[in-house]
Design an enzyme around this catalytic site. Structure first.
Site, PDB file in Angstrom:
ATOM      1  N   LYS A 151     -19.156 -14.620  19.373  1.00 11.58           N
ATOM      2  CA  LYS A 151     -19.404 -12.923  19.293  1.00 11.58           C
ATOM      3  C   LYS A 151     -19.014 -12.514  18.256  1.00 11.58           C
ATOM      4  CE  LYS A 151     -14.672 -13.128  21.140  1.00 11.58           C
ATOM      5  NZ  LYS A 151     -13.672 -13.804  22.278  1.00 11.58           N
TER       6      LYS A 151
ATOM      7  N   TYR B 219      -4.330   3.476  -6.746  1.00  7.51           N
ATOM      8  CA  TYR B 219      -4.254   4.356  -6.544  1.00  7.51           C
ATOM      9  C   TYR B 219      -3.127   5.047  -6.239  1.00  7.51           C
ATOM     10  CZ  TYR B 219      -9.471   5.770  -5.394  1.00  7.51           C
ATOM     11  OH  TYR B 219     -10.478   6.393  -5.878  1.00  7.51           O
TER      12      TYR B 219
HETATM   13  C1  LIG Z   1     -12.515 -14.656  22.425  1.00  9.57           C
HETATM   14  C2  LIG Z   1     -12.675 -15.473  23.683  1.00  9.57           C
HETATM   15  C3  LIG Z   1     -12.831 -16.863  23.195  1.00  9.57           C
HETATM   16  C4  LIG Z   1     -12.696 -17.420  22.347  1.00  9.57           C
HETATM   17  O1  LIG Z   1     -11.157 -17.615  21.456  1.00  9.57           O
HETATM   18  P1  LIG Z   1     -10.675 -18.042  20.593  1.00  9.57           P
HETATM   19  O2  LIG Z   1      -8.815 -17.829  20.282  1.00  9.57           O
HETATM   20  O3  LIG Z   1     -11.289 -17.558  19.010  1.00  9.57           O
HETATM   21  O4  LIG Z   1     -10.842 -19.698  19.944  1.00  9.57           O
HETATM   22  C5  LIG Z   1     -12.652 -17.458  24.440  1.00  9.57           C
HETATM   23  N1  LIG Z   1     -12.812 -16.579  25.704  1.00  9.57           N
HETATM   24  C6  LIG Z   1     -13.131 -15.218  25.724  1.00  9.57           C
HETATM   25  C7  LIG Z   1     -13.037 -14.620  27.068  1.00  9.57           C
HETATM   26  C8  LIG Z   1     -13.043 -14.866  24.613  1.00  9.57           C
HETATM   27  O5  LIG Z   1     -12.724 -13.294  24.501  1.00  9.57           O
END
Ligand SMILES: *Cc1c(COP(=O)(O)O)cnc(C)c1O
Length: 386
Positions: free
Chosen positions: A49, A268
């Site tokens: 993702k 800044y």
């Molecule tokens: C993002 C996600 C993962 C992966 O998690 P990590 O901590 O990055 O390994 C697995 N399962 C679900 C449902 C997620 O949303």
């Protein structure tokens, strides 16, 4: 009438970029194999993702598929369609559920929705009945996050839901609340609840572990694990050394070097003050590149407030002043004269500056550093061996 057109920002050349992102696809493949071996016989999927946690879905997915990964998880339908384009054979799940009316897209691209409410189950079942096709989908039960998925009582009665016969439940899943905290008692409770749930639906493969879950003791791992962060080099075991190989490195160019006198401020709002004569370098990266402004260097020179850090010719140099949109200033007083010059590169991610450390120094987590990696960087991919 409004019109839409594609994003004109294409790939950036090294010479034209303020920063160069080095992405090691061989390390990505090695990390997947390491996680597969650690998962003790469970299938190792990959979570890709958010553009494969920032490294590029079009590069990550084929690399992982060649290494042997057969199942992928994304958050959005749009990401799944991108993954499908580069992985024609893969199994692809969409974690963020099934929005009304989107079922035909899932069928057209052979994608599997993750169903986490009775409304979603009814919708997918209805679509499958209308198609006279029992299409696959995952069932998500929430065992503690209170975010996505059916509650445990609803999950325990799933076996009696007549709609399950209309489609092909291909995965029963839940998600850890805090598997990176190996002493958190919630982990064992989630394993227990999920195990009980699984017994009510024995024919469906089960999946609980994210990256950190793979390293939890007393976790049976079930049939499939879903690592994300660890694939990209993040530490799934913050209570111990990082077993993963680094995947991402970031080098950025020095725009200017100057000497400032005691009492002068930097950046800044003048939030950083030189206590004595200092040398500072201005780097061509800023919060518009996804580098958090929260990593700004505040206080006085020589004070050790937690801030961002650059590795300049082997020396650790703290940020001086606020991170601005396109620029970061670092205190390079400790770097020998002549060791760094205009146009040279310094390291913002690499060596001791791991993504976990960069996150910590910005008051956030490495996940956020990765998924914000900027679009203006030139990207150099080191290919995995075929
Ligand atoms: C993002 C996600 C993962 C992966 O998690 P990590 O901590 O990055 O390994 C697995 N399962 C679900 C449902 C997620 O949303």
């Amino acid at each position: 009438m409004s019109t839409t057109r594609p994003d004109p920002a294409g790939p950036v050349d090294d010479d034209a970029a303020g920063g160069i992102l080095h992405i090691d696809l061989a390390a990505l493949a090695a990390n997947w194999r390491l996680l597969r071996d650690a998962a003790g016989g469970a299938e190792a999927a990959a979570v890709v993702k958010a553009n494969a946690y920032g490294i590029g879905i079009e590069q990550a997915v084929p690399t992982l598929a060649r290494a042997g990964c057969a199942s992928f998880f994304v958050a959005h339908l749009s990401e799944a369609i991108r993954a499908r384009a580069v992985a024609p054979e893969a199994t692809i799940y969409v974690l963020n559920g099934l929005f009304p009316g989107t079922s035909p897209h899932y069928r057209a691209h052979r994608l599997r929705p993750v169903l986490g409410s009775s409304g979603e189950i009814d919708e997918w079942a209805g679509f499958c009945r209308a198609q006279s096709e029992a299409l696959p989908a995952a069932l998500h039960v929430d065992t503690g996050m209170n975010r996505l998925g059916l509650g445990i009582p609803e999950g325990m009665t799933l076996k009696d839901n007549p709609h399950l016969a209309d489609f092909a439940p291909s995965l029963l899943m839940s998600h850890f609340v805090g598997a990176e905290e190996n002493e958190n008692p919630l982990n064992a409770r989630q394993v227990e609840a999920f195990s009980a749930l699984r017994e009510t639906l024995p024919g469906i493969p089960a999946s609980l572990s994210n990256s950190s879950g793979i390293f939890l003791r007393d976790n049976p791992q079930f049939d499939l694990v879903r690592p994300g962060y660890a694939l990209y080099g993040g530490n799934p075991t913050p209570y111990a050394d990082n077993p993963m190989n680094p995947v991402v490195g970031l080098e950025v160019r020095v725009v200017q070097i100057r000497t400032i006198e005691a009492g002068e401020t930097v950046g800044y709002n003048g939030r950083w003050v030189a206590n004595d004569r200092r040398r500072v370098a201005t780097l061509s990266v800023g919060y518009a590149d996804g580098y958090p402004r929260a990593a700004s260097g505040r206080g006085a020179s020589g004070e050790t407030m937690l801030s961002g850090m650059a590795l300049v010719a082997g020396h650790s140099c703290p940020f001086a002043g606020n991170v601005s949109m396109d620029l970061i200033i670092v205190d390079i007083t400790d770097v020998p004269d002549g060791a760094i010059a205009r146009g040279d590169c310094v390291t913002l991610i690499g060596g001791d500056l791991t993504i976990d450390e960069v996150g910590r120094r910005a008051g956030t987590i490495g996940y956020e550093i990765l998924t914000n990696l900027g679009a203006r960087y030139a990207r150099q991919y080191r290919e995995a061996a075929p």
